[in-house]
Design a protein around this motif. Structure first.
Motif, PDB file in Angstrom:
ATOM      1  N   LEU A 154       9.572 -42.879 -26.892  1.00 34.06           N
ATOM      2  CA  LEU A 154       9.797 -41.438 -27.554  1.00 34.06           C
ATOM      3  C   LEU A 154      11.180 -41.533 -28.505  1.00 34.06           C
ATOM      4  O   LEU A 154      11.339 -40.530 -28.813  1.00 34.06           O
ATOM      5  CB  LEU A 154       9.715 -40.417 -26.707  1.00 34.06           C
ATOM      6  CG  LEU A 154       8.368 -40.252 -26.109  1.00 34.06           C
ATOM      7  CD1 LEU A 154       8.555 -39.015 -24.988  1.00 34.06           C
ATOM      8  CD2 LEU A 154       7.168 -39.849 -26.891  1.00 34.06           C
ATOM      9  N   ASP A 155      11.858 -42.864 -28.653  1.00 32.60           N
ATOM     10  CA  ASP A 155      13.098 -42.820 -29.216  1.00 32.60           C
ATOM     11  C   ASP A 155      12.773 -42.802 -30.832  1.00 32.60           C
ATOM     12  O   ASP A 155      11.703 -43.174 -31.244  1.00 32.60           O
ATOM     13  CB  ASP A 155      13.871 -44.146 -28.927  1.00 32.60           C
ATOM     14  CG  ASP A 155      15.124 -44.200 -29.342  1.00 32.60           C
ATOM     15  OD1 ASP A 155      16.143 -43.830 -28.864  1.00 32.60           O
ATOM     16  OD2 ASP A 155      15.264 -44.855 -30.733  1.00 32.60           O
ATOM     17  N   ALA A 156      13.485 -41.977 -31.536  1.00 34.77           N
ATOM     18  CA  ALA A 156      13.543 -41.896 -33.008  1.00 34.77           C
ATOM     19  C   ALA A 156      13.199 -43.081 -33.691  1.00 34.77           C
ATOM     20  O   ALA A 156      12.558 -43.222 -34.661  1.00 34.77           O
ATOM     21  CB  ALA A 156      14.544 -41.250 -33.471  1.00 34.77           C
ATOM     22  N   THR A 157      13.853 -44.328 -33.112  1.00 32.75           N
ATOM     23  CA  THR A 157      13.598 -45.785 -33.773  1.00 32.75           C
ATOM     24  C   THR A 157      12.099 -46.136 -33.875  1.00 32.75           C
ATOM     25  O   THR A 157      12.075 -46.778 -34.565  1.00 32.75           O
ATOM     26  CB  THR A 157      14.702 -46.649 -33.258  1.00 32.75           C
ATOM     27  OG1 THR A 157      14.193 -46.890 -31.959  1.00 32.75           O
ATOM     28  CG2 THR A 157      16.119 -46.265 -33.505  1.00 32.75           C
ATOM     29  N   ASN A 158      11.514 -45.502 -33.057  1.00 28.60           N
ATOM     30  CA  ASN A 158      10.063 -46.115 -32.734  1.00 28.60           C
ATOM     31  C   ASN A 158       9.135 -45.306 -33.797  1.00 28.60           C
ATOM     32  O   ASN A 158       7.894 -45.566 -33.548  1.00 28.60           O
ATOM     33  CB  ASN A 158       9.740 -45.702 -31.233  1.00 28.60           C
ATOM     34  CG  ASN A 158       8.557 -46.672 -30.771  1.00 28.60           C
ATOM     35  OD1 ASN A 158       8.609 -47.909 -31.152  1.00 28.60           O
ATOM     36  ND2 ASN A 158       7.805 -46.191 -29.842  1.00 28.60           N
TER      37      ASN A 158
END
Length: 431
Positions: A154-158
């Motif tokens: 759920l990290d924004a980079t994903n």
């Protein structure tokens, strides 16, 4: 990269970031819906990126990224990179074609994201990541190295749906409040960066973490390149021996200090090998990588001047696994009396970190991290250290602690550690 407007723009960046930090009540709340919404409104810059190498893990992400970056640069490749947190200036997080984004350009993409977002709820990391994607999409490069901020799934980079390659460095206990209370839960979050058909280089893991990563890979259809199964790395007679299914290479030892960097070097080499790069790039990966604040020997400045007969080192490691790596690194060095200066955030496993470094410190000073509201008070750090049997004292500042250690034993090796925020403050102070 020069930027004549940097001083004014840096102040403006701080103002913008402070304003953006009010858009969401919590600094960390892992979700993809908010960055996906903003990126869609921006015209999907995340779909117009160069080939992405997406890197997750608990420890070693940054060092592995730095080695891959050095290898690619030596091979003549133009490289973007995204890291977090920064040490001294926010623009360190975004590298465009080998240079940190200028403050002027950073202001431009942040303001554009703020305007398009129209005041809707979004965390500072999410909007900063969206701004980075916008900048990356507008500057040509051969590769983008993308470091996960927290977790992975759920990290924004994903938001990148089809990277060229993924990498998972060693997984350990950290950020349990957000990622889960057990190693398998944390590993599942890290493995959330796996994508169908996209290979993943996997560093040496505990059996519990590797089991989760392998099960996730089977479910997603992600080919794995696993250390000790598909590739091997080990020190032999002062060199690195790297082997995979096709080759055996003897390379120099890593420039980055510490036995744990051998594993990180292996992940970088395996990644570059998979990407098709030759031995020149692999040598550069291990000999030319630079990663400030990670077992960095300070060479000049007030802190070095305060201990002229000794050594002053700096490391931002802050969890038990990082503490174990630090202890192993210090034990591998030529013998000297060792002084530890430690400041930590309230959210960290302070006892676990201190327990890992127990037995290596001849002197221990707890400090409060300067200018950091989330710092654990020095008295608390010192009390926990004393409970573990460390002979500990409180100091008002890093330089005062260095002076105290030097006065008691001038030839001491002094390590300032416990937080990347502390590392940044030290580098800013030390010049």
């Amino acid at each position: 990269m020069t930027d004549s407007m940097a001083p004014d723009s840096e102040a403006e960046t701080g103002t913008i970031l402070a304003r953006l930090g009010t858009l969401y009540p919590r600094s960390i709340d892992l979700a993809l819906n908010r960055p996906k919404r903003l990126l869609a409104a921006l015209g999907h810059p995340e779909e117009r990126l160069p080939p992405v190498v997406h890197i997750a893990g608990t420890n070693g992400k940054g060092s592995t990224l730095a080695m891959i970056q050095a290898g690619l640069a030596a091979a003549g490749q133009s490289v973007h990179a995204y890291i977090s947190p920064h040490l001294m200036q926010f623009n360190e997080r975004i590298t465009l074609a080998g240079q940190h984004i200028t403050e002027t350009s950073l202001v431009e993409v942040l303001l554009e994201c703020e305007r398009v977002n129209r005041g809707q709820a979004i965390s500072l990391f999410e909007i900063a990541t969206s701004a980075a994607m916008l900048a990356f999409s507008r500057t040509p490069a051969d590769y983008l190295l993308l470091e996960v901020g927290l977790g992975g799934r759920l990290d924004a980079t994903n938001v990148v749906s089809h990277p060229h390659l993924t990498v998972i460095t060693p997984v350990a206990m950290d950020h349990e409040r957000y990622l889960g209370p057990t190693l398998p839960r944390i590993a599942a979050e890290k493995a959330g960066i796996l994508k169908p058909g996209v290979p993943c280089v996997v560093s040496r893991q505990s059996p519990a973490a590797l089991d989760v990563i392998e099960r996730t890979a089977r479910r997603t259809g992600s080919p794995l390149l696993i250390q000790d199964r598909d590739w091997w790395i080990s020190p032999v007679d002062g060199s690195l021996l790297y082997c995979d299914q096709e080759t055996e290479l003897t390379l120099p030892m890593p420039r980055l200090v510490g036995p744990h960097q051998i594993v990180n070097a292996g992940a970088a080499i395996a990644s570059l090998r998979h990407m098709g790069f030759a031995e020149k790039a692999l040598c550069a990966a291990v000999t030319q990588a630079h990663w400030p604040g990670r077992m960095q020997k300070l060479q000049h400045g007030p802190l070095v001047d305060a201990a002229p007969e000794g050594e002053v080192w700096l490391d931002g490691g802050h969890n038990p696994a990082a503490g174990q790596a630090l202890a192993s690194t210090l034990r591998s060095m030529p013998g000297r009396a060792t002084g530890i200066v430690c400041g930590m955030l309230k959210s960290k496993d302070v006892r676990g970190f201190l327990k890992a470094i127990d037995g290596i410190a001849d002197a221990f000073y707890g400090i409060t991290i300067p200018n950091e509201a989330a710092s654990l008070p020095a008295s608390h750090v010192t009390r926990l250290a004393s409970e573990l049997g460390l002979l500990s004292s409180v100091s008002d500042s890093p330089i005062q602690a260095v002076r105290s250690i030097h006065a008691a034993c001038p030839e001491s090796r002094i390590l300032i550690c416990g937080s990347l925020y502390l590392a940044g403050q030290v580098l800013r102070f030390n010049g």
